[in-house]
Design a protein around this motif. Sequence first.
Motif, PDB file in Angstrom:
ATOM      1  N   ASN A   3     -29.294  11.584  23.913  1.00  0.00           N
ATOM      2  CA  ASN A   3     -30.129  10.395  23.726  1.00  0.00           C
ATOM      3  C   ASN A   3     -31.225  10.628  22.693  1.00  0.00           C
ATOM      4  N   GLU A   4     -31.883  11.775  22.786  1.00  0.00           N
ATOM      5  CA  GLU A   4     -32.971  12.067  21.855  1.00  0.00           C
ATOM      6  C   GLU A   4     -32.445  12.225  20.431  1.00  0.00           C
ATOM      7  N   THR A   5     -31.246  12.790  20.291  1.00  0.00           N
ATOM      8  CA  THR A   5     -30.636  12.907  18.958  1.00  0.00           C
ATOM      9  C   THR A   5     -30.304  11.532  18.407  1.00  0.00           C
ATOM     10  N   LEU A   6     -29.744  10.656  19.255  1.00  0.00           N
ATOM     11  CA  LEU A   6     -29.418   9.302  18.813  1.00  0.00           C
ATOM     12  C   LEU A   6     -30.677   8.507  18.476  1.00  0.00           C
ATOM     13  N   ARG A   7     -31.787   8.862  19.097  1.00  0.00           N
ATOM     14  CA  ARG A   7     -33.046   8.192  18.744  1.00  0.00           C
ATOM     15  C   ARG A   7     -33.516   8.634  17.366  1.00  0.00           C
ATOM     16  N   LEU A   8     -33.527   9.936  17.145  1.00  0.00           N
ATOM     17  CA  LEU A   8     -34.027  10.466  15.878  1.00  0.00           C
ATOM     18  C   LEU A   8     -33.073  10.209  14.722  1.00  0.00           C
ATOM     19  N   PHE A   9     -31.772  10.341  14.973  1.00  0.00           N
ATOM     20  CA  PHE A   9     -30.772  10.225  13.910  1.00  0.00           C
ATOM     21  C   PHE A   9     -29.618   9.315  14.374  1.00  0.00           C
ATOM     22  N   PRO A  10     -29.884   8.013  14.510  1.00  0.00           N
ATOM     23  CA  PRO A  10     -28.833   7.099  14.982  1.00  0.00           C
ATOM     24  C   PRO A  10     -27.653   7.071  14.017  1.00  0.00           C
ATOM     25  N   ALA A  11     -26.446   7.044  14.579  1.00  0.00           N
ATOM     26  CA  ALA A  11     -25.239   7.059  13.746  1.00  0.00           C
ATOM     27  C   ALA A  11     -25.154   5.828  12.853  1.00  0.00           C
ATOM     28  N   GLY A  12     -25.714   4.724  13.315  1.00  0.00           N
ATOM     29  CA  GLY A  12     -25.785   3.511  12.496  1.00  0.00           C
ATOM     30  C   GLY A  12     -27.230   3.084  12.363  1.00  0.00           C
ATOM     31  N   PRO A  13     -27.981   3.640  11.399  1.00  0.00           N
ATOM     32  CA  PRO A  13     -29.416   3.337  11.303  1.00  0.00           C
ATOM     33  C   PRO A  13     -29.699   1.847  11.150  1.00  0.00           C
ATOM     34  N   LEU A  14     -28.795   1.136  10.478  1.00  0.00           N
ATOM     35  CA  LEU A  14     -28.871  -0.323  10.412  1.00  0.00           C
ATOM     36  C   LEU A  14     -27.709  -0.870  11.227  1.00  0.00           C
ATOM     37  N   LEU A  15     -28.008  -1.607  12.285  1.00  0.00           N
ATOM     38  CA  LEU A  15     -26.942  -2.160  13.101  1.00  0.00           C
ATOM     39  C   LEU A  15     -26.090  -3.116  12.274  1.00  0.00           C
ATOM     40  N   VAL A  16     -24.855  -3.344  12.713  1.00  0.00           N
ATOM     41  CA  VAL A  16     -23.975  -4.247  11.968  1.00  0.00           C
ATOM     42  C   VAL A  16     -24.609  -5.631  11.913  1.00  0.00           C
ATOM     43  N   PRO A  17     -24.375  -6.382  10.840  1.00  0.00           N
ATOM     44  CA  PRO A  17     -25.000  -7.700  10.706  1.00  0.00           C
ATOM     45  C   PRO A  17     -24.620  -8.643  11.848  1.00  0.00           C
ATOM     46  N   HIS A  18     -25.590  -9.444  12.282  1.00  0.00           N
ATOM     47  CA  HIS A  18     -25.376 -10.467  13.300  1.00  0.00           C
ATOM     48  C   HIS A  18     -25.780 -11.822  12.709  1.00  0.00           C
ATOM     49  N   GLU A  19     -25.160 -12.871  13.203  1.00  0.00           N
ATOM     50  CA  GLU A  19     -25.487 -14.225  12.735  1.00  0.00           C
ATOM     51  C   GLU A  19     -26.269 -14.967  13.811  1.00  0.00           C
ATOM     52  N   ALA A  20     -27.377 -15.576  13.416  1.00  0.00           N
ATOM     53  CA  ALA A  20     -28.178 -16.356  14.360  1.00  0.00           C
ATOM     54  C   ALA A  20     -27.385 -17.579  14.796  1.00  0.00           C
ATOM     55  N   SER A  21     -27.171 -17.740  16.104  1.00  0.00           N
ATOM     56  CA  SER A  21     -26.363 -18.850  16.614  1.00  0.00           C
ATOM     57  C   SER A  21     -27.167 -20.147  16.708  1.00  0.00           C
ATOM     58  N   SER A  22     -28.489 -20.035  16.636  1.00  0.00           N
ATOM     59  CA  SER A  22     -29.335 -21.230  16.675  1.00  0.00           C
ATOM     60  C   SER A  22     -30.677 -20.920  16.020  1.00  0.00           C
ATOM     61  N   ASP A  23     -31.427 -21.948  15.694  1.00  0.00           N
ATOM     62  CA  ASP A  23     -32.770 -21.748  15.131  1.00  0.00           C
ATOM     63  C   ASP A  23     -33.631 -21.025  16.162  1.00  0.00           C
ATOM     64  N   CYS A  24     -34.412 -20.059  15.702  1.00  0.00           N
ATOM     65  CA  CYS A  24     -35.275 -19.326  16.632  1.00  0.00           C
ATOM     66  C   CYS A  24     -36.457 -18.733  15.867  1.00  0.00           C
ATOM     67  N   VAL A  25     -37.404 -18.220  16.627  1.00  0.00           N
ATOM     68  CA  VAL A  25     -38.580 -17.567  16.046  1.00  0.00           C
ATOM     69  C   VAL A  25     -38.618 -16.139  16.558  1.00  0.00           C
ATOM     70  N   VAL A  26     -38.661 -15.174  15.658  1.00  0.00           N
ATOM     71  CA  VAL A  26     -38.699 -13.757  16.014  1.00  0.00           C
ATOM     72  C   VAL A  26     -39.899 -13.113  15.325  1.00  0.00           C
ATOM     73  N   GLY A  27     -40.843 -12.604  16.125  1.00  0.00           N
ATOM     74  CA  GLY A  27     -42.014 -11.964  15.558  1.00  0.00           C
ATOM     75  C   GLY A  27     -42.824 -12.862  14.652  1.00  0.00           C
ATOM     76  N   GLY A  28     -42.803 -14.173  14.945  1.00  0.00           N
ATOM     77  CA  GLY A  28     -43.553 -15.116  14.128  1.00  0.00           C
ATOM     78  C   GLY A  28     -42.806 -15.639  12.922  1.00  0.00           C
ATOM     79  N   TYR A  29     -41.577 -15.178  12.719  1.00  0.00           N
ATOM     80  CA  TYR A  29     -40.770 -15.623  11.582  1.00  0.00           C
ATOM     81  C   TYR A  29     -39.718 -16.629  12.045  1.00  0.00           C
TER      82      TYR A  29
END
Length: 339
Positions: free
Chosen positions: A191-217
């Motif tokens: 777990n600690e290795t996957l935290r420090l060096f995740p195999a996929g540092p950028l998760l695969v792209p996802h599509e927003a299924s509806s309008d939403c607000v995330v972190g004020g955006y």
Amino acid sequence: MKFAFYELTLNVMMRMISGKRYFGSDNLELEEEGRRFREILDESFVLAGASNVGDYLPVLSWLGVKSLEKKLIKLQEKRDAFFQGLIEQLRKSKGAEDVNKRKTMIEVLLSLQESEPEYYTDAMIRNFVLVLLAAGTDTSAGTMEWVMSLLLNHPQVLKKAQNEINSVIGNKRLVDESDIPNLPYLRCIINETLRLFPAGPLLVPHEASSDCVVGGYNIPRGAMLIINQWAIHHDPKVWNEPETFKPERFEGLEGTRDGFKLLPFGSGRRSCPGEGLAVQMLGMALGSIIQCFDWERTSEELVDMTEGPGLTMPKAIPLVAKCKPRKHMTNLLSELRVD
């Protein structure tokens, strides 16, 4: 180490997919087929990390800048030919198969093809196999290399993991799949290795299924979102001493989840479906080599932990390590044979 781990993961995946073990075999025909197979996968990983400028500026494609596109088309033809060959081999042997023998994944899909031929086409089977290999080989091998690099730089953690295996399993047998839940500290290390060096540092792209607000955006429906899990895993607002290797921080945590703080396999319905297999493979492989061998760095210098470029964030400098059988494991190791 990465080379050895890569061949291990390829062998495991191909045994499940087609019943073949390409590496470490005395079968010259299989070795040649395995060499072709590895070349195809290596090329796939190289081209997968490249961007086709024509996708963003179509005018460049019209002007003839299509070298990457041509390479991808040629690669797909090679992949189709190779995996179709595997399908044909198993299709021919289907009539003579042992009813008591466990079916490979391709054999299961060919059986389903008989009842639903319009869905389980050869093309679907080829692409399904490719997805399994692309997602389940380099990622696991790279994580194993990062784990061993961290353990060599933190020998006290390696010793603690060996002591846990000694107390739970002893030296009369090797680590088994059923032992993994009883080795919580090993899981903490992973777990600690996957935290420090995740195999996929950028998760695969996802599509927003509806309008939403995330972190004020404001995120409009249909927008493509990419989660930077590396940034989350290294955020000092989320983790105490985020750059420090401390497996103990995960003691008492079940599985690989910690809210939305730890996301090595994503989260929700679109999380990685291979999480269970990956965790078992990591636990078995790392548990076995920690149990059987004493490991050392090749010099007094710490292992270089610089991250290299790539979709799966490989080490910039491949790991080279020294090992020798642990004294109380030599008898058991001498009895092992390769099937």
